[in-house]
Design an enzyme around this catalytic site. Structure first.
Site, PDB file in Angstrom:
ATOM      1  N   GLU A   1      59.842  36.369  47.190  1.00 52.69           N
ATOM      2  CA  GLU A   1      58.395  36.199  46.502  1.00 52.69           C
ATOM      3  C   GLU A   1      57.428  37.253  47.656  1.00 52.69           C
ATOM      4  OE1 GLU A   1      54.602  33.261  47.173  1.00 52.69           O
ATOM      5  OE2 GLU A   1      56.646  32.399  46.910  1.00 52.69           O
TER       6      GLU A   1
ATOM      7  N   ARG B   1      49.069  39.945  49.592  1.00 52.02           N
ATOM      8  CA  ARG B   1      48.048  39.706  50.637  1.00 52.02           C
ATOM      9  C   ARG B   1      47.725  40.749  51.203  1.00 52.02           C
ATOM     10  NH1 ARG B   1      49.988  34.229  53.710  1.00 52.02           N
ATOM     11  NH2 ARG B   1      50.587  32.957  51.888  1.00 52.02           N
TER      12      ARG B   1
ATOM     13  N   THR C   1      50.808  34.491  45.922  1.00 50.71           N
ATOM     14  CA  THR C   1      49.290  34.454  46.120  1.00 50.71           C
ATOM     15  C   THR C   1      48.655  35.356  44.864  1.00 50.71           C
ATOM     16  OG1 THR C   1      49.798  34.860  48.368  1.00 50.71           O
ATOM     17  CG2 THR C   1      47.769  35.016  47.969  1.00 50.71           C
TER      18      THR C   1
ATOM     19  N   LYS D   1      54.310  24.705  42.448  1.00 55.39           N
ATOM     20  CA  LYS D   1      54.494  25.022  43.902  1.00 55.39           C
ATOM     21  C   LYS D   1      53.638  23.997  44.477  1.00 55.39           C
ATOM     22  CE  LYS D   1      52.785  28.361  47.293  1.00 55.39           C
ATOM     23  NZ  LYS D   1      52.399  29.627  47.679  1.00 55.39           N
TER      24      LYS D   1
END
Length: 222
Positions: free
Chosen positions: A55, A59, A83, A143
């Site tokens: 993953e 960011r 994210t 998640k």
């Protein structure tokens, strides 16, 4: 013990067969890449260590280029985007080659975009109400974030009774010491973590150390 989370069926259509990567690993490395030039050797080190599901978080400015590089040069990796917080982010990530999506939370708009993306996704939750809302929408794989701050193992254990259909990939503050307690829960097939990617190893581009730490993580009971 339950099988690790099947990201091939993490969307509302849960009938897809499990991917080899998702069915084999208890840990999903959560990667923050500052320099896209590091993406390929980092991914190769994780794959060599037994963690092919990667993953890459959106960011940094380098994230999309990193996903693209891994998708192009490391076919044995299953690279996804983390994210993800907007419909634009969904489109950008899938366009770069992300094979799954992970969000820290969700809204109806973001959920619609992820569902329409054509790739598996894990929407983020931290409350029972959010879990129930996703179950109403036919989504069972989620998640749990931020895991430690949101209640950790005791919280997820308490959800297993009233919400047995929900399965979680906890991420946030998890360490090699705490990961086994999460993985022992019936509703936790896998965890996300960063401990196999220490900042000093990344700064030194010490891929051998990353591979060794990945191998230890891949050996956790799951």
């Amino acid at each position: 013990m339950p099988r690790p989370l099947d990201l091939a069926s993490a969307s509302a259509s849960a009938s897809s067969p499990a991917s080899a990567a998702a069915s084999a690993v208890p840990v999903v490395p959560v990667v923050v890449i500052e320099d896209a030039g590091d993406a390929v050797p980092l991914a190769r080190a994780l794959v060599a260590g037994g963690l092919p599901l990667i993953e890459v978080t959106l960011r940094t400015p380098a994230a999309l280029d990193a996903i693209r590089a891994i998708a192009d040069a490391v076919p044995e990796a299953v690279v996804g985007a983390g994210t993800v917080v907007s419909a634009a982010g969904v489109a950008d990530a899938v366009g770069a080659g992300a094979r799954f999506l992970v969000s820290p939370g969700w809204t109806d708009g973001l959920l619609d975009a992820m569902r329409g993306s054509g790739v598996p996704f894990l929407p983020g939750v931290s409350t029972a109400s959010e879990v129930v809302a996703l179950l109403e929408r036919g989504i069972t794989d989620m998640k749990f974030f931020p895991a430690e701050a949101a209640g950790g193992v005791p919280y997820l254990k308490s959800l297993a009774g009233p919400l047995p259909r929900a399965r979680f990939c906890p991420t946030g503050g998890i360490s090699p010491a705490s990961a086994p307690a999460y993985l022992a829960l019936p509703n936790v097939p896998c965890v996300g973590g960063t401990w196999m990617l220490p900042a000093d190893a990344l700064a030194a581009r010490d891929w051998a150390r990353v591979e060794a730490l990945a191998r230890q993580a891949a050996g956790l009971p799951g």
